[in-house]
Design a protein around this motif. Structure first.
Motif, PDB file in Angstrom:
ATOM      1  N   ALA A   1     -42.309  36.616  16.412  1.00 29.43           N
ATOM      2  CA  ALA A   1     -42.092  38.120  15.936  1.00 29.43           C
ATOM      3  C   ALA A   1     -42.157  38.022  14.367  1.00 29.43           C
ATOM      4  N   VAL A   2     -42.254  39.005  13.804  1.00 26.58           N
ATOM      5  CA  VAL A   2     -42.050  39.190  12.202  1.00 26.58           C
ATOM      6  C   VAL A   2     -41.124  40.614  12.270  1.00 26.58           C
ATOM      7  N   TRP A   3     -40.014  40.331  11.663  1.00 29.31           N
ATOM      8  CA  TRP A   3     -39.085  41.463  11.564  1.00 29.31           C
ATOM      9  C   TRP A   3     -39.159  42.058  10.185  1.00 29.31           C
ATOM     10  N   ALA A   4     -39.639  43.314  10.280  1.00 31.78           N
ATOM     11  CA  ALA A   4     -39.699  44.123   8.789  1.00 31.78           C
ATOM     12  C   ALA A   4     -38.531  44.991   8.812  1.00 31.78           C
ATOM     13  N   THR A   5     -37.427  44.703   7.739  1.00 37.48           N
ATOM     14  CA  THR A   5     -36.233  45.236   7.669  1.00 37.48           C
ATOM     15  C   THR A   5     -36.425  46.096   6.577  1.00 37.48           C
ATOM     16  N   TYR A   6     -35.819  47.612   6.564  1.00 38.56           N
ATOM     17  CA  TYR A   6     -35.836  48.129   5.369  1.00 38.56           C
ATOM     18  C   TYR A   6     -34.494  48.771   5.083  1.00 38.56           C
ATOM     19  N   SER A   7     -34.360  49.183   4.044  1.00 37.83           N
ATOM     20  CA  SER A   7     -33.060  49.767   3.368  1.00 37.83           C
ATOM     21  C   SER A   7     -32.949  51.151   4.112  1.00 37.83           C
ATOM     22  N   PRO A   8     -31.595  51.320   4.861  1.00 40.01           N
ATOM     23  CA  PRO A   8     -31.326  52.747   5.249  1.00 40.01           C
ATOM     24  C   PRO A   8     -31.601  53.972   4.638  1.00 40.01           C
ATOM     25  N   ASP A   9     -31.581  53.975   3.242  1.00 45.19           N
ATOM     26  CA  ASP A   9     -31.933  54.935   2.380  1.00 45.19           C
ATOM     27  C   ASP A   9     -33.380  55.266   1.998  1.00 45.19           C
ATOM     28  N   LEU A  10     -34.150  54.424   2.654  1.00 45.31           N
ATOM     29  CA  LEU A  10     -35.501  54.571   2.260  1.00 45.31           C
ATOM     30  C   LEU A  10     -36.138  55.789   2.923  1.00 45.31           C
ATOM     31  N   PRO A  11     -36.892  56.641   1.984  1.00 45.35           N
ATOM     32  CA  PRO A  11     -37.189  58.034   2.440  1.00 45.35           C
ATOM     33  C   PRO A  11     -38.306  57.848   3.897  1.00 45.35           C
ATOM     34  N   ALA A  12     -38.039  59.001   4.697  1.00 44.69           N
ATOM     35  CA  ALA A  12     -38.630  58.876   5.996  1.00 44.69           C
ATOM     36  C   ALA A  12     -40.167  58.547   5.919  1.00 44.69           C
ATOM     37  N   GLY A  13     -40.753  59.458   4.878  1.00 43.50           N
ATOM     38  CA  GLY A  13     -42.118  59.094   4.456  1.00 43.50           C
ATOM     39  C   GLY A  13     -42.504  57.623   4.322  1.00 43.50           C
TER      40      GLY A  13
ATOM     41  N   GLN B   1     -46.599  34.631  14.859  1.00 47.31           N
ATOM     42  CA  GLN B   1     -47.195  33.681  15.751  1.00 47.31           C
ATOM     43  C   GLN B   1     -47.570  32.384  14.891  1.00 47.31           C
ATOM     44  N   GLY B   2     -47.003  32.158  13.680  1.00 48.97           N
ATOM     45  CA  GLY B   2     -47.399  31.185  12.883  1.00 48.97           C
ATOM     46  C   GLY B   2     -47.186  29.848  13.240  1.00 48.97           C
ATOM     47  N   PRO B   3     -47.448  28.851  12.311  1.00 50.10           N
ATOM     48  CA  PRO B   3     -47.244  27.455  12.817  1.00 50.10           C
ATOM     49  C   PRO B   3     -45.880  27.124  12.784  1.00 50.10           C
ATOM     50  N   GLN B   4     -44.806  27.629  12.274  1.00 46.11           N
ATOM     51  CA  GLN B   4     -43.343  27.531  12.235  1.00 46.11           C
ATOM     52  C   GLN B   4     -42.645  28.071  13.627  1.00 46.11           C
ATOM     53  N   THR B   5     -43.294  28.969  14.155  1.00 43.76           N
ATOM     54  CA  THR B   5     -42.908  29.423  15.220  1.00 43.76           C
ATOM     55  C   THR B   5     -42.452  28.337  16.470  1.00 43.76           C
ATOM     56  N   PRO B   6     -41.351  28.409  16.797  1.00 40.57           N
ATOM     57  CA  PRO B   6     -40.743  27.468  17.916  1.00 40.57           C
ATOM     58  C   PRO B   6     -41.487  27.523  19.233  1.00 40.57           C
ATOM     59  N   GLU B   7     -41.600  28.985  19.769  1.00 41.50           N
ATOM     60  CA  GLU B   7     -42.052  29.311  21.089  1.00 41.50           C
ATOM     61  C   GLU B   7     -43.207  30.317  20.858  1.00 41.50           C
ATOM     62  N   PRO B   8     -44.357  29.967  20.355  1.00 36.22           N
ATOM     63  CA  PRO B   8     -45.464  30.617  20.218  1.00 36.22           C
ATOM     64  C   PRO B   8     -45.972  31.347  21.352  1.00 36.22           C
ATOM     65  N   GLY B   9     -46.292  32.507  21.508  1.00 36.55           N
ATOM     66  CA  GLY B   9     -46.898  33.332  22.871  1.00 36.55           C
ATOM     67  C   GLY B   9     -45.762  33.657  23.997  1.00 36.55           C
TER      68      GLY B   9
ATOM     69  N   ALA C   1     -48.776  42.222   4.511  1.00 34.92           N
ATOM     70  CA  ALA C   1     -49.783  42.127   5.265  1.00 34.92           C
ATOM     71  C   ALA C   1     -50.053  40.543   5.351  1.00 34.92           C
ATOM     72  N   GLU C   2     -50.128  40.019   4.148  1.00 32.03           N
ATOM     73  CA  GLU C   2     -50.304  38.531   4.012  1.00 32.03           C
ATOM     74  C   GLU C   2     -49.247  37.588   4.620  1.00 32.03           C
ATOM     75  N   PHE C   3     -48.124  38.170   4.652  1.00 29.17           N
ATOM     76  CA  PHE C   3     -46.922  37.464   5.261  1.00 29.17           C
ATOM     77  C   PHE C   3     -47.120  37.457   6.990  1.00 29.17           C
ATOM     78  N   ILE C   4     -47.359  38.876   7.320  1.00 28.67           N
ATOM     79  CA  ILE C   4     -47.704  38.796   8.697  1.00 28.67           C
ATOM     80  C   ILE C   4     -48.800  37.715   9.095  1.00 28.67           C
ATOM     81  N   ARG C   5     -50.024  37.932   8.445  1.00 27.62           N
ATOM     82  CA  ARG C   5     -51.090  37.261   8.745  1.00 27.62           C
ATOM     83  C   ARG C   5     -50.951  35.680   8.728  1.00 27.62           C
TER      84      ARG C   5
ATOM     85  N   GLY D   1     -37.511  31.038  10.163  1.00 28.25           N
ATOM     86  CA  GLY D   1     -37.758  30.065   9.241  1.00 28.25           C
ATOM     87  C   GLY D   1     -38.199  30.452   7.846  1.00 28.25           C
ATOM     88  N   THR D   2     -38.572  31.919   7.521  1.00 29.25           N
ATOM     89  CA  THR D   2     -39.289  32.316   6.419  1.00 29.25           C
ATOM     90  C   THR D   2     -38.739  33.711   6.146  1.00 29.25           C
TER      91      THR D   2
END
Length: 205
Positions: free
Chosen positions: A115-127, A181-189, A173-177, A159-160
């Motif tokens: 998985a990719v974990w996209a974290t954001y600052s809690p004060d980020l506007p809802a929009g 499930q990238g090559p660094q994934t220990p348990e892909p799938g 988008a490039e990071f997710i691509r 690891g990234t």
């Protein structure tokens, strides 16, 4: 009554040679035209690919690590914040969108599954949060607020990690691509559902 003159053998041979010449010219014109068309298509494809590569955002700023990956049932103090791997809870966090902080130990297990974990600052506007979510894939992605981020949005995979300038940073988008499930994934799938929703434990350090 006079009989019409028959074409001489030489004249017939000349006519046959002219016909063969016309057929050869027609064949070469067809081959040449087809070759030019193929070369033109190849040139367009090469140009398009080269332009796409040239304009694709760079991932030079991605930080990489080599975390441990043991299963533990105790809280873990991680070197990175948010963590990008390390010892983690035996139960993974269900992938999806969360409006509250989630337990690091479970989220790290999901990173181990690709998985990719996209974290954001809690004060980020809802929009902006809505915009972030709408631009992410539906599977193998976790979205949650996270305190103390170095930038408005941080993308992490096993690891990234990459600090982003905002929800519209094209590098996301490039990071997710590259890393979902990238090559660094220990348990892909491995599954990203059927675990925990993270409601039983707070975010830890």
């Amino acid at each position: 009554m006079a009989r019409p003159d028959r074409p001489s053998r030489a004249r017939l041979e000349k006519l046959k040679n002219q016909q063969r010449a016309r057929e050869r010219r027609t064949r070469w014109l067809w081959v040449g035209g087809t070759s030019l068309a193929v070369l033109a298509i190849i040139a367009v494809v090469v140009f398009t690919v080269a332009r796409d590569v040239a304009t694709r955002p760079t991932l030079d700023a991605v930080s990489t690590y080599e975390p441990s990956r043991n299963h533990v049932t105790t809280p873990v103090t991680y070197k990175q914040s948010p963590p990008v791997g390390g010892d983690h809870n035996p139960v993974w966090l269900n992938c999806g969108v969360y409006d509250k902080p989630v337990p690091n130990e479970n989220a790290v297990h999901s990173l181990e599954h690709g998985a990719v974990w996209a974290t954001y600052s809690p004060d980020l506007p809802a929009g902006q949060v809505d915009s972030l979510v709408s631009n992410l894939p539906a599977d193998y992605v976790i979205v949650s607020p996270y305190k103390g981020l170095p930038s408005p949005v941080v993308a992490s995979a096993w690891g990234t990690q990459l600090a982003l300038d905002g929800v519209d940073d094209p590098r996301l988008a490039e990071f997710i691509r590259e890393y979902r499930q990238g090559p660094q994934t220990p348990e892909p799938g491995a599954t990203c559902s059927g675990g925990t929703d993270g409601s039983t434990a707070p975010q830890t350090g």
